[in-house]
Design a protein around this motif. Sequence first.
Motif, PDB file in Angstrom:
ATOM      1  N   ASN A 300       0.849  -1.231   0.160  1.00  0.00           N
ATOM      2  CA  ASN A 300       0.115  -0.037  -0.097  1.00  0.00           C
ATOM      3  C   ASN A 300       0.837   1.307  -0.001  1.00  0.00           C
ATOM      4  N   LYS A 301       2.164   1.324   0.295  1.00  0.00           N
ATOM      5  CA  LYS A 301       3.067   2.308   0.172  1.00  0.00           C
ATOM      6  C   LYS A 301       3.864   2.214  -0.977  1.00  0.00           C
ATOM      7  N   HIS A 302       3.425   1.223  -1.910  1.00  0.00           N
ATOM      8  CA  HIS A 302       4.384   1.108  -3.250  1.00  0.00           C
ATOM      9  C   HIS A 302       5.647   0.880  -3.105  1.00  0.00           C
ATOM     10  N   ARG A 303       6.024   0.400  -2.047  1.00  0.00           N
ATOM     11  CA  ARG A 303       7.289  -0.148  -2.048  1.00  0.00           C
ATOM     12  C   ARG A 303       7.743  -1.586  -1.867  1.00  0.00           C
ATOM     13  N   GLY A 710       3.321  15.725   0.237  1.00  0.00           N
ATOM     14  CA  GLY A 710       4.029  14.879  -0.351  1.00  0.00           C
ATOM     15  C   GLY A 710       3.903  14.791  -1.895  1.00  0.00           C
ATOM     16  N   PRO A 711       5.041  14.151  -2.405  1.00  0.00           N
ATOM     17  CA  PRO A 711       5.055  13.959  -3.968  1.00  0.00           C
ATOM     18  C   PRO A 711       3.942  13.534  -4.603  1.00  0.00           C
ATOM     19  N   GLY A 712       3.232  12.374  -3.899  1.00  0.00           N
ATOM     20  CA  GLY A 712       2.231  11.859  -4.876  1.00  0.00           C
ATOM     21  C   GLY A 712       0.858  12.726  -4.861  1.00  0.00           C
ATOM     22  N   GLY A 721      -2.882  13.146 -17.083  1.00  0.00           N
ATOM     23  CA  GLY A 721      -2.581  12.659 -18.344  1.00  0.00           C
ATOM     24  C   GLY A 721      -1.290  13.144 -18.974  1.00  0.00           C
ATOM     25  N   ILE A 722      -0.303  13.490 -18.130  1.00  0.00           N
ATOM     26  CA  ILE A 722       1.039  13.895 -18.598  1.00  0.00           C
ATOM     27  C   ILE A 722       1.581  12.842 -19.045  1.00  0.00           C
ATOM     28  N   LEU A 723       1.540  11.530 -18.398  1.00  0.00           N
ATOM     29  CA  LEU A 723       2.516  10.428 -18.656  1.00  0.00           C
ATOM     30  C   LEU A 723       1.687   9.299 -18.571  1.00  0.00           C
ATOM     31  N   GLU A 724       1.942   8.241 -19.094  1.00  0.00           N
ATOM     32  CA  GLU A 724       1.074   7.014 -19.230  1.00  0.00           C
ATOM     33  C   GLU A 724       1.741   5.914 -18.490  1.00  0.00           C
ATOM     34  N   PHE A 725       1.910   6.047 -17.170  1.00  0.00           N
ATOM     35  CA  PHE A 725       2.508   5.047 -16.461  1.00  0.00           C
ATOM     36  C   PHE A 725       1.322   4.175 -15.789  1.00  0.00           C
ATOM     37  N   HIS A 726       1.792   2.914 -15.756  1.00  0.00           N
ATOM     38  CA  HIS A 726       0.824   2.063 -14.813  1.00  0.00           C
ATOM     39  C   HIS A 726       1.058   2.075 -13.281  1.00  0.00           C
ATOM     40  N   LEU A 727       2.307   2.230 -12.987  1.00  0.00           N
ATOM     41  CA  LEU A 727       2.594   2.139 -11.429  1.00  0.00           C
ATOM     42  C   LEU A 727       3.231   3.680 -11.143  1.00  0.00           C
ATOM     43  N   ALA A 728       4.114   3.907 -11.894  1.00  0.00           N
ATOM     44  CA  ALA A 728       5.114   4.955 -11.265  1.00  0.00           C
ATOM     45  C   ALA A 728       4.237   6.388 -11.113  1.00  0.00           C
ATOM     46  N   ASP A 729       4.805   7.165 -10.246  1.00  0.00           N
ATOM     47  CA  ASP A 729       4.470   8.497 -10.001  1.00  0.00           C
ATOM     48  C   ASP A 729       5.764   9.190  -9.826  1.00  0.00           C
ATOM     49  N   PRO A 730       5.929  10.028 -10.683  1.00  0.00           N
ATOM     50  CA  PRO A 730       7.218  10.819 -10.633  1.00  0.00           C
ATOM     51  C   PRO A 730       7.306  11.708  -9.226  1.00  0.00           C
ATOM     52  N   PHE A 731       6.044  12.053  -8.705  1.00  0.00           N
ATOM     53  CA  PHE A 731       6.242  12.869  -7.281  1.00  0.00           C
ATOM     54  C   PHE A 731       6.285  12.039  -6.228  1.00  0.00           C
ATOM     55  N   ARG A 732       5.591  10.940  -6.033  1.00  0.00           N
ATOM     56  CA  ARG A 732       5.867  10.031  -5.071  1.00  0.00           C
ATOM     57  C   ARG A 732       7.316   9.167  -5.172  1.00  0.00           C
ATOM     58  N   ASP A 733       7.750   9.031  -6.376  1.00  0.00           N
ATOM     59  CA  ASP A 733       8.976   7.986  -6.627  1.00  0.00           C
ATOM     60  C   ASP A 733      10.087   8.928  -7.146  1.00  0.00           C
ATOM     61  N   TRP A 734      10.091   9.967  -6.744  1.00  0.00           N
ATOM     62  CA  TRP A 734      11.259  10.685  -7.305  1.00  0.00           C
ATOM     63  C   TRP A 734      12.664  10.234  -7.217  1.00  0.00           C
TER      64      TRP A 734
END
Length: 782
Positions: A300-303, A710-712, A721-734
Motif C-alpha cells: 500500500n506504500k508502493h514499496r 508529499g510528492p504523490g 494525463g501527462i504520462l502514461e505510467f501503470h504504477l510510477a508516480d514521478p512525485f511520489r517515486d522521485w
Amino acid sequence: MEMDRERLKKIIEQESQRLDNQTVFGGFDQYLKKMIQKLSISVPEELLIDVDRYPQMSNSAKSIFLRDLETYLKDGHQSQPFTPQPSPPTKSVDSQLSVRTINGVGPVVEKQLNRLNIYTREDLIFYFPRLYQDRGQIIPIAKVGSSVLQTVMGMVVRHERIATRRGRLLKIVIQDKTGQVSLVCFNRDFLARILTPGKKILLTGFFQMAYGKKETSRFEYEIIDSEDIQFESILPVYGLTDGLTTKKLRSLIDTALKTTLSVFQDTIPQPIREKYHLQRKPEAILELHHPSRSSFSELNKHRSRSQIALIFEEFLLFALSLKVRRHQIQACRVQPIVLDRKFIDHFVQKLPFELTFAQKKVIKQIENNLTSGSLMNRLLQGDVGSGKTLVAIIGALYIVKAGQQVAMMAPTEILADQHYLRWSQVLKDFGIEVGLLTGGQSKEKDEIIEKISEGKVHLVIGTHALLEDYVQFNQLGLVIVDEQHRFGVKQRSRLKEKAVVPHLLVMSATPIPRTLALTLYGDLDISVLDEKPVGRKPVETVAFSMKEQAQAFQQVGSFLEKGQQAFVVCPAIEESDLELSNVNEVYGQLKNKWFPRSRVELIHGKLPSKEKDDIMIRFSRGGIQILVATSVIEVGIDVPNANVMVIENAERFGLAQLHQLRGRIGRGDQVGLCVLLYQGKSQDIQKRMEIMVNTDDGFLIAEEDLKMRGPGEFYGVRQSGILEFHLADPFRDWKILEKAHEEANFILQDDPRLQKPENQILKKEIERRFFQISSDELLIEA
C-alpha cells in the motif's frame, strides 16, 4: 440428468428465436433458474444476475445473454482458483490482442473493460490493484467482529428470507464448529443459486453484531472444492465500473496471466537489475495480482520489491525516450528563420503595457532558437498571469512573417475559443489571418480545413483536432501547446506525422520545481517567466471556516454590488453523482439563501459541451453574476469583470491547485478577492491556509505543496494525463526516477542510438510505447 441438459439446450435455442420469455409455461427465466439449480450448473455470477434481469432486457441484450449462456454450457468450463505457479501454456498469446480474445469477454464485458481503458490483453495484465486489504489468517467464526477485514471458513447450512419494506431479503447462514454468521445479500438474490446448502466456502468481510447475531453485508467468497485451498492473506482491490464485479475482473486477469504472462521479457538490462536487486518482470507482475511474498504495508506504500522493479522499468524507458528524443531533435537541421524585428517592434509598441524583463529574456531565447538552424523544443513555465501567451504569440509572428504557419493547441474548446476571440481581432489589424478548429465545429469546419491546406490561415488555434489526419498544413513551422500537462509524449511525437517537423513551444502555468521539471521534460529546453506584468492588480486572499460563511459571503456581496462577477468552485475528486449533488447543494444555497437577487448559474462536467460553452459565453458577457463550477471544469476563460472567487472546502485542494484557481481572477484593472472556505482545525489545514493568504508566488507555493502534501499528492500525474505510467508516480517515486535517469545516461553514453545487442529490447520497447528511434536527418523547407 443428461436428457434434462439436452432439453435445456433446445429450450435456449428456441428462446433465441423468439426472445419473448414465453418459450416454456411460467416464463423462460423461471425455467432457467430451476434447471441451473436442478443440474447443479456452476454459472458465473454475471450470468446469474442476467437471469433475474432477463424479462426486462432489450432483444439485443437477450440475444447476447443467450449466446454467452450457450457457449458456457457447450464449453462446460468452470472458473478455477488461480495458482501462483501455473503450468506453462503450450503457446503464448500475443499481449496486443483485443480483450475479446479472452474467454468470458463478450460485447457487454468488453464495453465495461473499455470504460477502464482496458482494450488489450496487456492493458488487462497491467491493470494493477489500487490498494490491498489484509485478510489476515482464517479464524473461527466465534472470534469475528471488528472494524478490520477478517476471513472465516465454513459451510452453508440454510437460507433465510426476512420480510422488509422493500420485499423479502435473502440471508445465507454459514457455520463452522464454533458458531454461525449470516450473509446479508442486498440486491444479490442470485447468490441463493450459487451458495446452496452443503457448499463449503472461504468468506472474507467486515463482521458485526445485529440483534444478537453475527452478520456481514460487505463480503466476498470463494467456493472450496478441495481441502488443499490456496488462501491468499492479502486481497487486491481493483477499480471497477458499473456492471463489472470484482470476481469477474479477477477471473479475466487470471485467464490473461495464464496465457500471456510469459511473453513479457525483462526490459531492464541484467547488470542494472542485479545492481539494484530488481525482481524479474513476469514475477513482479504476478506478485502484484497475487501477493505471496510482499507485506500488506509495503504494497500500500508502493514499496514492495515487485512495485519498485516495475516503477524502475517505467522510469528507465521514459528517461531513455526523452534523452533519445532530445538527441534526435538536436540532430534535426532546419532552415533558419530570418527575423522581421521591425514588424515585431511595431507590434510591441502597440501593446497597452510594457513587456517585463522576463518576457524580453524568453523572447530572446526563442529568437536564438529560430535563427540557429536547429529545432526549437522549449517549455515555457510561468506563474498564472505572467504573460506566457503573449510571448508565444510574438514567437508565432516571427514564424508567420517568415512565410510559415503556426498551430496553437489548447486543452479544451473553451480555452481555444478564448484564445481565438482574444487574438483574431488584434492580429487582423496586422494582416495576420487567425482560424479556429475544434472537434465540436460543424458548419465552417470543411472551409477552415481547406484554408489551412492552402496556407490562407496563418495562425490556427484549436484542440487535439489539429492532430487529426484530415488536417493538412501548407507549411507548418511552429506548434504552440497550451498547458503541457494535458499533452503527453505520444501527442508531442505525433507532430512528426504532419510531414514536417515544426518548432515546438510548450506553455505551462503549473509551477514545478526546476530540478523536477528537468527530469520530467528532459526533451525540452526550459524557460521561466518569474515576473508579473507591470500594473497587474493583486488578489487579496482571505480564509474563513465554514462556520463563518455569513461573514465570507458578506465580503463577496460588496463586490457584486459594484457590478462585478464571482466564481464559486466546489471540490471535485472525480466525476460522480456524489460530486454533482454537492455542487447542486451549493448552487441551491447561493440562489435561495445567500444571493437570491443575483443571477446564479451552475456548470459541471455532465452538461453537454454546447450548453457549457453557452454558459461560459453568457458569463463572459456579464449575463451571469455568480458561476458555480466544479474544479474539473475549465473556468480559465478570462473575464476581466470576474474578480471574486469562493473556493468551498479549500482544505481538499492542494496549494498548487488553489493557486491555479486563484489565478483566474483579478485579470482586469480591479483588485481581486479570493475567499477560502475550509473545514477542520488541524495544524496542517491552518498552515496551508496561512501560506495561501500570505503569498502569491506560485513557485514558492509549489515547493511548500511538495513538502507538505508529499510528492504523490502534489501534481496528480495520473489524473492530468501527462504520462502514461501503470504504477510510477514521478512525485511520489522521485528517488527511483533520479536513479533511472542516472542509468539512462550511462546507457546512452555507451550506446547513443541503442544499437548494441544488449540494448535491443530497450530500443524495441521505446519504439512500441513512444516513437520510432531513427537517425534520419529531418528538414523543414523554407
